[in-house]
Design a protein around this motif. Structure first.
Motif, PDB file in Angstrom:
ATOM      1  N   PHE A   1       0.824  -1.205   0.000  1.00 21.71           N
ATOM      2  CA  PHE A   1       0.000   0.000   0.000  1.00 21.71           C
ATOM      3  C   PHE A   1       0.858   1.255   0.000  1.00 21.71           C
ATOM      4  CE2 PHE A   1      -1.838   3.463   2.477  1.00 21.71           C
ATOM      5  CZ  PHE A   1      -2.925   3.783   1.665  1.00 21.71           C
ATOM      6  N   TRP A   2       1.821   1.353   0.930  1.00 17.87           N
ATOM      7  CA  TRP A   2       2.646   2.567   1.031  1.00 17.87           C
ATOM      8  C   TRP A   2       3.600   2.696  -0.157  1.00 17.87           C
ATOM      9  CZ3 TRP A   2       0.798   6.279   3.576  1.00 17.87           C
ATOM     10  CH2 TRP A   2       0.044   6.055   4.717  1.00 17.87           C
ATOM     11  N   GLY A   3       4.002   1.584  -0.739  1.00 15.82           N
ATOM     12  CA  GLY A   3       4.811   1.652  -1.951  1.00 15.82           C
ATOM     13  C   GLY A   3       4.024   2.240  -3.114  1.00 15.82           C
ATOM     14  N   LYS A   4       2.780   1.765  -3.296  1.00 15.05           N
ATOM     15  CA  LYS A   4       1.915   2.308  -4.344  1.00 15.05           C
ATOM     16  C   LYS A   4       1.576   3.773  -4.055  1.00 15.05           C
ATOM     17  CE  LYS A   4      -0.220  -2.123  -5.384  1.00 15.05           C
ATOM     18  NZ  LYS A   4      -1.432  -2.932  -5.256  1.00 15.05           N
ATOM     19  N   PHE A   5       1.329   4.069  -2.793  1.00 14.87           N
ATOM     20  CA  PHE A   5       1.000   5.435  -2.393  1.00 14.87           C
ATOM     21  C   PHE A   5       2.140   6.390  -2.764  1.00 14.87           C
ATOM     22  CE2 PHE A   5       0.922   8.856   0.770  1.00 14.87           C
ATOM     23  CZ  PHE A   5      -0.386   9.290   0.644  1.00 14.87           C
ATOM     24  N   ALA A   6       3.364   6.003  -2.461  1.00 13.69           N
ATOM     25  CA  ALA A   6       4.519   6.850  -2.781  1.00 13.69           C
ATOM     26  C   ALA A   6       4.695   6.989  -4.290  1.00 13.69           C
ATOM     27  CB  ALA A   6       5.776   6.270  -2.147  1.00 13.69           C
ATOM     28  N   LEU A   7       4.525   5.896  -5.020  1.00 18.50           N
ATOM     29  CA  LEU A   7       4.672   5.931  -6.470  1.00 18.50           C
ATOM     30  C   LEU A   7       3.615   6.808  -7.116  1.00 18.50           C
ATOM     31  CD1 LEU A   7       6.203   4.822  -8.928  1.00 18.50           C
ATOM     32  CD2 LEU A   7       4.541   2.964  -8.975  1.00 18.50           C
TER      33      LEU A   7
ATOM     34  N   SER B   1       1.858   9.176  -5.707  1.00 15.99           N
ATOM     35  CA  SER B   1       2.070  10.565  -5.288  1.00 15.99           C
ATOM     36  C   SER B   1       3.133  11.230  -6.147  1.00 15.99           C
ATOM     37  CB  SER B   1       2.501  10.628  -3.818  1.00 15.99           C
ATOM     38  OG  SER B   1       1.496  10.128  -2.977  1.00 15.99           O
ATOM     39  N   ALA B   2       4.224  10.538  -6.358  1.00 14.68           N
ATOM     40  CA  ALA B   2       5.294  11.093  -7.192  1.00 14.68           C
ATOM     41  C   ALA B   2       4.807  11.327  -8.618  1.00 14.68           C
ATOM     42  CB  ALA B   2       6.501  10.161  -7.174  1.00 14.68           C
ATOM     43  N   LEU B   3       4.047  10.385  -9.158  1.00 13.40           N
ATOM     44  CA  LEU B   3       3.533  10.552 -10.522  1.00 13.40           C
ATOM     45  C   LEU B   3       2.555  11.718 -10.626  1.00 13.40           C
ATOM     46  CD1 LEU B   3       2.995   6.827 -11.605  1.00 13.40           C
ATOM     47  CD2 LEU B   3       4.700   8.439 -12.462  1.00 13.40           C
ATOM     48  N   ILE B   4       1.703  11.876  -9.636  1.00 12.93           N
ATOM     49  CA  ILE B   4       0.739  12.980  -9.663  1.00 12.93           C
ATOM     50  C   ILE B   4       1.458  14.320  -9.588  1.00 12.93           C
ATOM     51  CG2 ILE B   4      -1.057  14.126  -8.292  1.00 12.93           C
ATOM     52  CD1 ILE B   4      -2.122  11.275  -7.687  1.00 12.93           C
ATOM     53  N   PHE B   5       2.417  14.458  -8.655  1.00 12.17           N
ATOM     54  CA  PHE B   5       3.129  15.720  -8.516  1.00 12.17           C
ATOM     55  C   PHE B   5       3.993  16.016  -9.745  1.00 12.17           C
ATOM     56  CE2 PHE B   5       2.670  15.086  -3.767  1.00 12.17           C
ATOM     57  CZ  PHE B   5       1.600  15.977  -3.679  1.00 12.17           C
TER      58      PHE B   5
ATOM     59  N   TYR C   1      -1.993  17.212   2.431  1.00  6.36           N
ATOM     60  CA  TYR C   1      -1.408  15.932   2.026  1.00  6.36           C
ATOM     61  C   TYR C   1      -0.061  15.717   2.711  1.00  6.36           C
ATOM     62  CZ  TYR C   1       1.086  12.618  -0.897  1.00  6.36           C
ATOM     63  OH  TYR C   1       1.835  11.573  -1.325  1.00  6.36           O
ATOM     64  N   CYS C   2       0.823  16.700   2.598  1.00  8.26           N
ATOM     65  CA  CYS C   2       2.173  16.549   3.151  1.00  8.26           C
ATOM     66  C   CYS C   2       2.162  16.395   4.670  1.00  8.26           C
ATOM     67  CB  CYS C   2       3.039  17.740   2.750  1.00  8.26           C
ATOM     68  SG  CYS C   2       3.376  17.806   0.983  1.00  8.26           S
ATOM     69  N   TYR C   3       1.416  17.244   5.346  1.00  9.63           N
ATOM     70  CA  TYR C   3       1.395  17.169   6.803  1.00  9.63           C
ATOM     71  C   TYR C   3       0.497  16.046   7.299  1.00  9.63           C
ATOM     72  CZ  TYR C   3       3.956  21.503   6.848  1.00  9.63           C
ATOM     73  OH  TYR C   3       4.923  22.450   6.662  1.00  9.63           O
ATOM     74  N   GLY C   4      -0.546  15.704   6.545  1.00  8.46           N
ATOM     75  CA  GLY C   4      -1.444  14.627   6.954  1.00  8.46           C
ATOM     76  C   GLY C   4      -0.769  13.267   6.954  1.00  8.46           C
ATOM     77  N   VAL C   5      -0.020  12.970   5.908  1.00  7.93           N
ATOM     78  CA  VAL C   5       0.695  11.687   5.840  1.00  7.93           C
ATOM     79  C   VAL C   5       1.719  11.608   6.970  1.00  7.93           C
ATOM     80  CG1 VAL C   5       2.320  10.328   4.472  1.00  7.93           C
ATOM     81  CG2 VAL C   5       0.326  11.348   3.388  1.00  7.93           C
ATOM     82  N   ASN C   6       2.449  12.689   7.177  1.00  9.58           N
ATOM     83  CA  ASN C   6       3.450  12.719   8.243  1.00  9.58           C
ATOM     84  C   ASN C   6       2.789  12.513   9.614  1.00  9.58           C
ATOM     85  OD1 ASN C   6       5.774  13.100   9.710  1.00  9.58           O
ATOM     86  ND2 ASN C   6       5.642  15.307   9.634  1.00  9.58           N
ATOM     87  N   PHE C   7       1.686  13.200   9.872  1.00 10.54           N
ATOM     88  CA  PHE C   7       0.995  13.065  11.155  1.00 10.54           C
ATOM     89  C   PHE C   7       0.479  11.642  11.333  1.00 10.54           C
ATOM     90  CE2 PHE C   7      -2.881  13.087  13.662  1.00 10.54           C
ATOM     91  CZ  PHE C   7      -2.418  13.649  14.846  1.00 10.54           C
ATOM     92  N   TYR C   8      -0.107  11.086  10.282  1.00 14.30           N
ATOM     93  CA  TYR C   8      -0.666   9.743  10.381  1.00 14.30           C
ATOM     94  C   TYR C   8       0.404   8.699  10.690  1.00 14.30           C
ATOM     95  CZ  TYR C   8      -2.993   5.414   9.145  1.00 14.30           C
ATOM     96  OH  TYR C   8      -3.501   4.139   9.177  1.00 14.30           O
ATOM     97  N   LEU C   9       1.561   8.813  10.051  1.00 16.88           N
ATOM     98  CA  LEU C   9       2.603   7.809  10.245  1.00 16.88           C
ATOM     99  C   LEU C   9       3.419   8.031  11.512  1.00 16.88           C
ATOM    100  CD1 LEU C   9       3.912   7.446   6.607  1.00 16.88           C
ATOM    101  CD2 LEU C   9       2.465   5.870   7.881  1.00 16.88           C
ATOM    102  N   SER C  10       3.628   9.285  11.912  1.00 12.20           N
ATOM    103  CA  SER C  10       4.521   9.566  13.035  1.00 12.20           C
ATOM    104  C   SER C  10       3.801   9.810  14.342  1.00 12.20           C
ATOM    105  CB  SER C  10       5.378  10.792  12.732  1.00 12.20           C
ATOM    106  OG  SER C  10       6.187  10.576  11.619  1.00 12.20           O
TER     107      SER C  10
END
Length: 126
Positions: free
Chosen positions: A40-46, A48-52, A100-109
């Motif tokens: 899931f997190w691998g696809k999420f990162a991929l 995200s990079a493609l969208i940006f 997006y940037c702060y939400g992912v960080n908050f969720y994981l950390s």
């Protein structure tokens, strides 16, 4: 001055992402040895990079090649094509990127700390 202050605040807030990084080579090798991975997190990162990357390519193309047509849009960094053009879409886009940037960080950390699954420690920033 306001843009410069905003840039400084965003750069300093990037320090909040430090708990996401492995501490040393030893910790990284332990993660690999345990076979920890997440599709899931691998696809999420991929994705995200493609969208940006896609967004930045489209905006660059629209502002450089099609400058006469799209260069004035506020959402693309222009001054606005008309007096009544709203800045709302640009603000929404910036808000979505920050969420997006702060939400992912908050969720994981920090969410595991809030849910009492982990204990807070200042060493997580070192």
């Amino acid at each position: 001055a306001m843009l410069h202050m905003l840039t400084i605040i965003i750069n300093l807030s990037s320090l909040l992402a430090l708990p996401l990084l492995p501490r040393q080579k030893k910790e990284t090798r332990e993660l690999v040895a345990r076979g920890e991975h997440s599709a899931f997190w691998g696809k999420f990162a991929l994705y995200s990079a493609l969208i940006f990357l896609s967004y930045s390519t489209i905006v660059t193309f629209a502002t450089v090649v099609l400058h006469d047509v799209y260069g004035c849009f506020k959402i693309l960094g222009g001054a606005g094509c008309s007096a009544e053009e709203s800045s709302f879409p640009a603000y929404v886009m910036v808000g979505c990127v920050l969420a997006y940037c702060y939400g992912v960080n908050f969720y994981l950390s920090y969410w595991p700390i809030v849910k009492k699954k982990k204990k807070f420690s200042w060493s997580m920033f070192l």
